[in-house]
Write a protein that holds these residues in place. Structure first.
Motif, mmCIF file in Angstrom:
data_model
loop_
_atom_site.group_PDB
_atom_site.id
_atom_site.type_symbol
_atom_site.label_atom_id
_atom_site.label_comp_id
_atom_site.label_asym_id
_atom_site.label_seq_id
_atom_site.Cartn_x
_atom_site.Cartn_y
_atom_site.Cartn_z
ATOM 1 N N ILE A 379 -37.270 -12.279 -3.103
ATOM 2 C CA ILE A 379 -38.213 -11.530 -3.945
ATOM 3 C C ILE A 379 -39.676 -11.862 -3.645
ATOM 4 C CG2 ILE A 379 -36.545 -11.296 -5.819
ATOM 5 C CD1 ILE A 379 -37.916 -13.564 -7.287
ATOM 6 N N GLY A 380 -39.910 -12.748 -2.674
ATOM 7 C CA GLY A 380 -41.280 -13.114 -2.327
ATOM 8 C C GLY A 380 -41.698 -14.397 -3.025
ATOM 9 N N PRO A 381 -42.613 -15.172 -2.432
ATOM 10 C CA PRO A 381 -42.994 -16.469 -2.987
ATOM 11 C C PRO A 381 -43.672 -16.380 -4.354
ATOM 12 C CG PRO A 381 -44.443 -15.858 -1.164
ATOM 13 C CD PRO A 381 -43.307 -14.892 -1.159
ATOM 14 N N VAL A 382 -44.520 -15.398 -4.574
ATOM 15 C CA VAL A 382 -45.229 -15.275 -5.851
ATOM 16 C C VAL A 382 -44.257 -15.008 -6.993
ATOM 17 C CG1 VAL A 382 -46.900 -13.906 -7.174
ATOM 18 C CG2 VAL A 382 -47.388 -14.516 -4.794
ATOM 19 N N ALA A 383 -43.389 -14.036 -6.822
ATOM 20 C CA ALA A 383 -42.407 -13.707 -7.856
ATOM 21 C C ALA A 383 -41.460 -14.876 -8.107
ATOM 22 C CB ALA A 383 -41.609 -12.466 -7.448
ATOM 23 N N ALA A 384 -41.117 -15.597 -7.042
ATOM 24 C CA ALA A 384 -40.207 -16.741 -7.175
ATOM 25 C C ALA A 384 -40.820 -17.829 -8.053
ATOM 26 C CB ALA A 384 -39.881 -17.308 -5.787
ATOM 27 N N VAL A 385 -42.112 -18.106 -7.856
ATOM 28 C CA VAL A 385 -42.771 -19.152 -8.641
ATOM 29 C C VAL A 385 -42.929 -18.725 -10.100
ATOM 30 C CG1 VAL A 385 -44.954 -20.379 -8.947
ATOM 31 C CG2 VAL A 385 -43.943 -20.190 -6.680
#
Length: 422
Positions: A379-385
């Motif tokens: 889902i991408g690094p931003v969404a993951a965090v």
């Protein structure tokens, strides 16, 4: 000892030697972690490869944890720690060689990568012994009445080493290269090995030497699950670390999101530990024995909010601030958890209880690294965090409601009881 003496533990010579030894060891370990993550991502450009690093460490660390705790409770702690450090030096040497062009020569990228994973796997096996041994050794060096103070200094030293190790590790990649940085790590580990012998051998307090492993493990697990304060603290930290950990994919943010390079990568890593060390040193002057449970819940809640803030930020220094706040909140929760464990754990069960702690919290670091790497890929690094921070907040609310024993926990009477005992 003066009442509320913030330097009580530091007045013990062996404890100072222990802190120096631990500082060097963790400084080197922190550098190694940073450099290996950078190297692996540089080789693969795949965030999932960072998750695999965590997976390779969690498998042996988790499966061996309880057995390691049993062994620690049955053995003399100083010599056992020396064996662990000696074995760790072999891992550091191996990683240095694997990043040296003179050694690997024409090795394929896959061969180098798999060899790194193999050493990380061995490190996970070794780590299952480190935590219980160090936790048990601290309790044999200082008297019970200053356990909270010793726990604060020990954890603060660990974080101080982590912040400096992360900072130096990130900068040293560009200064002296990956291979030379890992050579420095190897030398630091050797120095810590020499220091550990300045600590005297300690008595074995377990009165059931030779107890069958099955029965020993059952006793340790039963104690943790019957003590609601200990179980609640471990569960809270486990979920927070599992979903709120950003360290595993910081190299993705440094290279692809914030685009700040290796030096920015080092600053991002260091900001987390710097926040932790500042607040942990503060707790030596501001004891956390009163309203302990509420303070733990608030600290983890702030941690979750700051993780969400980091995920949403696209400005480097805002990201650094968010990570600093997350580290500060995490530092408070770490001191509280260690204090709860030191005061609530019987002397003859410290190895096993610490092993359960490593299964809950320590192993969740690596499992969290795998979760973060996988989520970043999907889902991408931003969404993951942001997802991880949100799950942390939900966990705080759930445990605060479902575990009134932890919520209302106050350690004031436990501290006073140990003062009278000593």
């Amino acid at each position: 000892m003066r009442k509320n003496d913030p330097y009580a533990a530091l007045r013990i010579k062996e404890f100072n030697i222990f802190l120096l030894m631990r500082f060097l060891l963790v400084f080197g370990w922190s550098m190694q972690f940073i450099v290996i993550e950078w190297q692996v991502y540089s080789l693969t450009k795949d965030p999932l490869s960072l998750g695999i690093i965590g997976l390779m460490e969690i498998i042996p660390a988790f499966t061996m944890a309880l057995f390691a705790g049993h062994i620690v409770d049955q053995r003399e702690k100083r010599n056992l720690l020396a064996v662990c450090i000696a074995a760790f030096s072999l891992i550091s040497l191996g990683l240095f060689l694997l990043t040296s062009d003179k050694f690997v020569g024409d090795w394929s990228t896959k061969a180098i990568l798999y060899s790194i994973y193999a050493l990380v796997f061995f490190g996970g096996f070794l780590r299952s012994f480190f935590g219980p041994t160090i936790f048990s050794l601290v309790a044999l060096i200082v008297p019970k009445k200053i356990y909270p103070n010793a726990a604060t200094w020990s954890t603060s030293t660990w974080k101080a080493a982590a912040v400096l190790g992360a900072l130096f590790g990130g900068f040293s990649i560009s200064w002296i290269g990956v291979d030379n940085t890992l050579c420095v790590v190897f030398l630091l580990v050797l120095l810590s090995f020499l220091l550990v012998f300045q600590i005297k051998q300690k008595p074995i307090l377990n009165k059931k030497i030779g107890e069958p492993i099955k029965e020993s493990l059952k006793v340790g697990i039963r104690f943790v699950f019957q003590n609601k304060a200990v179980l609640g603290a471990l569960t809270l930290d486990m979920i927070a670390v599992l979903f709120g950990g950003t360290v595993a994919i910081l190299s993705v943010f440094a290279q692809d999101v914030l685009e700040v390079g290796s030096e920015g990568f080092g600053i991002l890593n260091a900001s987390i530990s710097l926040g932790s060390i500042v607040t942990m040193f503060a707790t030596t002057y501001l004891p956390i024995s009163k309203n302990t449970g509420k303070k733990l819940l608030v600290a983890v809640f702030i941690f979750g909010l700051s993780i969400i803030g980091f995920g949403l930020s696209s400005i480097f220094w805002v990201s650094v601030l968010m990570l600093f706040i997350s580290g500060a909140a995490d530092g408070i929760s770490m001191v509280i958890r260690q204090t709860i464990l030191q005061l609530k754990t019987p002397d003859d069960m410290r190895g096993r209880v610490s092993s359960v702690n490593s299964m809950f919290v320590g192993s969740s670091n690596e499992l969290g690294a795998f979760e973060s790497g996988l989520a970043a890929k999907l889902i991408g690094p931003v969404a993951a965090v942001v997802f991880g921070g949100s799950m942390t907040l939900l966990t705080v609310f759930a445990i605060g409601i479902k575990n009134p024993v932890l919520r209302e926990l106050d350690l004031t009477e436990d501290v006073e009881a140990h003062e009278i005992e000593d």
